[in-house]
Design an enzyme around this catalytic site. Structure first.
Site, PDB file in Angstrom:
ATOM      1  N   LYS A 204      45.411  29.205  40.023  1.00  0.00           N
ATOM      2  CA  LYS A 204      44.020  29.567  39.761  1.00  0.00           C
ATOM      3  C   LYS A 204      43.527  28.866  38.504  1.00  0.00           C
ATOM      4  O   LYS A 204      44.284  28.667  37.553  1.00  0.00           O
ATOM      5  CB  LYS A 204      43.869  31.086  39.623  1.00  0.00           C
ATOM      6  CG  LYS A 204      44.593  31.693  38.431  1.00  0.00           C
ATOM      7  CD  LYS A 204      44.442  33.201  38.409  1.00  0.00           C
ATOM      8  CE  LYS A 204      45.195  33.802  37.218  1.00  0.00           C
ATOM      9  NZ  LYS A 204      45.184  35.261  37.220  1.00  0.00           N
ATOM     10  N   GLY A 237      39.931  41.716  40.866  1.00  0.00           N
ATOM     11  CA  GLY A 237      39.155  40.569  41.336  1.00  0.00           C
ATOM     12  C   GLY A 237      40.044  39.398  41.714  1.00  0.00           C
ATOM     13  O   GLY A 237      39.922  38.824  42.804  1.00  0.00           O
TER      14      GLY A 237
END
Length: 339
Positions: A204, A237
Site C-alpha cells: 500500500k 479502512g
C-alpha cells in the site's frame, strides 16, 4: 526461585471480563479459588483517579490486569496509580499484564519534532514500581528494548493457528496468508509457517495518514481463501480496502485475523458491509456491544494463554513455551478439535 505465596490478581476498569476469565482459568489450574483482589477505583468530580486496595498485599506477588486501550490516557493512569498503591502497600513484586499496549504505534520519530511516546510510557511504567510487563503482540517488537525491566511479549499467532486449523479443516491447501503491508511480513510469515500456507503481500502507498492511495497484490492469490494477518485494526479502512483488492485479484474469499480490535469510529459498519467473510479478533480489548453483535466478527479468548503465562512467571518457568503448538493445544482444550 518459586515463591511460596499464591499469585494475586487485581484489575482496573479497562477489561474486567478478561480479568475475571483469567482468574477463573487460574482457579482451574491451581485447584483452588483465585479471585481478583478487592479494590475500588473511582474518579473524583474533576476525573482525578483514586485507588484503594481493601486486602492485605504485603509480601505478595501481584499481577495488575489492565490494557491501555480507549480511553488510553485514563486506563494508563489507572495502571500507574494501582502500581503505586501496591508498591506503597509493600507488595513483593508487581507485574503489569497489559494485553494491549497503547501508544505502541508511536515507537519512532517518523517526522521532525515528534515524540517517541512508547518510550515515555515505558519509563512511566518502570518508575511507578512495576518490575515486569506481560503483553501481547507489541506493534513493534523492539519496544521491549524501551523498558529497563523484563518484558514478556506473547503472540496471538499460535492461537490463530489453532483457529485456522479448526475452521479450515479439510481445505487447508486453499489457504493463503496475506500481510496487509510490507512492515507486517514477519507477523504474517509466522502464521503461514505454523499452518503450512504460502504468503502474499498487499503493498500500500499512502498519500497522507489515514488515506490509502494505491494497493497492489504481490503474489498469486487466484483461487485462494486469503487470510489477512495484522496486529491492530483501528478504523478498518485499510483492512476493507485490502480485502477488496484481494477479491479483485481472484481470491475466492477473504478472512482477517487481527490481534487487537481497536475498531474505532466507523470500523464496525465498514466491516459488516465489506467483502470479508469474517474478522477474527482477540479479547485483549474489551469488545463493545456493536462488535459482539456484528455477524462477521468473531472473538477468540486470550484468558487461557494469559492465565498460564502468569502462572509460569510466578513459578519461575518458561513463558516462551507457550509459543509451541504442543504446549498451547492442551490449554485450549475443548475449544478446538485436535488437527
Amino acid at each position: 526461585m518459586p515463591t511460596l505465596n499464591e499469585p494475586k490478581l487485581i484489575a482496573g476498569n479497562a477489561n474486567q471480563p478478561l480479568a475475571t476469565a483469567v482468574a477463573r482459568r487460574m482457579s482451574m489450574h491451581r485447584g483452588m479459588n483465585v479471585g481478583l483482589v478487592d479494590a475500588r477505583i473511582e474518579r473524583f468530580n474533576d476525573q482525578e483517579i483514586f485507588v484503594e486496595v481493601y486486602e492485605n498485599v504485603r509480601g505478595e506477588d501481584m499481577f495488575i490486569i489492565q490494557p491501555t486501550s480507549n480511553p488510553a490516557n485514563d486506563n494508563l493512569m489507572e495502571l500507574l496509580i494501582m502500581a503505586d498503591a501496591l508498591r506503597r502497600s509493600s507488595a513483593a513484586r508487581i507485574t503489569a499484564v497489559i494485553p494491549y499496549f497503547g501508544y505502541a504505534r508511536q515507537d519512532r520519530r517518523a517526522k521532525a519534532r515528534t515524540p517517541i511516546s512508547a518510550k515515555l510510557v515505558a519509563n512511566l511504567i518502570a518508575e511507578a514500581g512495576i518490575e515486569r510487563v506481560l503483553t501481547m503482540d507489541l506493534h513493534a517488537a523492539q519496544i521491549q528494548g524501551f523498558f529497563d525491566i523484563p518484558v514478556d511479549n506473547l503472540y496471538a499467532a499460535p492461537i490463530f493457528a489453532l483457529d485456522v486449523a479448526h475452521h479450515f479443516k479439510g481445505r487447508r491447501d486453499e489457504v493463503m496468508v496475506v500481510s496487509p503491508d510490507v512492515g507486517g511480513v514477519a507477523r504474517a510469515r509466522e502464521l503461514a509457517k505454523r499452518i503450512g500456507a504460502p504468503l502474499a503481500i498487499v503493498d500500500k502507498r499512502r498519500e497522507k495518514a489515514g488515506e490509502v492511495a494505491e494497493m497492489t497484490v504481490i503474489g498469486d492469490v487466484s483461487g485462494k481463501a486469503c487470510i489477512i494477518v495484522d496486529d491492530i485494526c483501528d478504523t478498518a479502512g485499510t483492512l476493507c480496502k485490502a480485502a477488496e483488492t484481494l477479491m479483485e485479484a481472484g481470491a475466492t474469499e477473504v478472512h482477517s485475523y487481527i490481534t487487537h480490535g481497536v475498531l474505532s469510529g466507523p470500523a464496525v459498519s465498514r466491516i459488516e458491509k465489506s467483502v470479508m467473510k469474517s474478522l477474527v479478533i482477540t479479547d485483549s480489548i474489551e469488545p463493545t456491544e456493536a462488535v459482539k453483535n456484528a455477524p462477521n466478527i468473531r472473538i477468540v479468548p486470550t484468558a487461557p494463554m494469559f492465565a498460564q503465562a502468569i502462572l509460569n512467571i510466578w513459578n519461575g518457568t518458561s513463558v516462551s513455551s507457550l509459543f509451541e503448538h504442543e504446549t498451547l493445544t492442551p490449554i485450549y482444550e475443548g475449544m478446538y478439535a485436535a488437527d
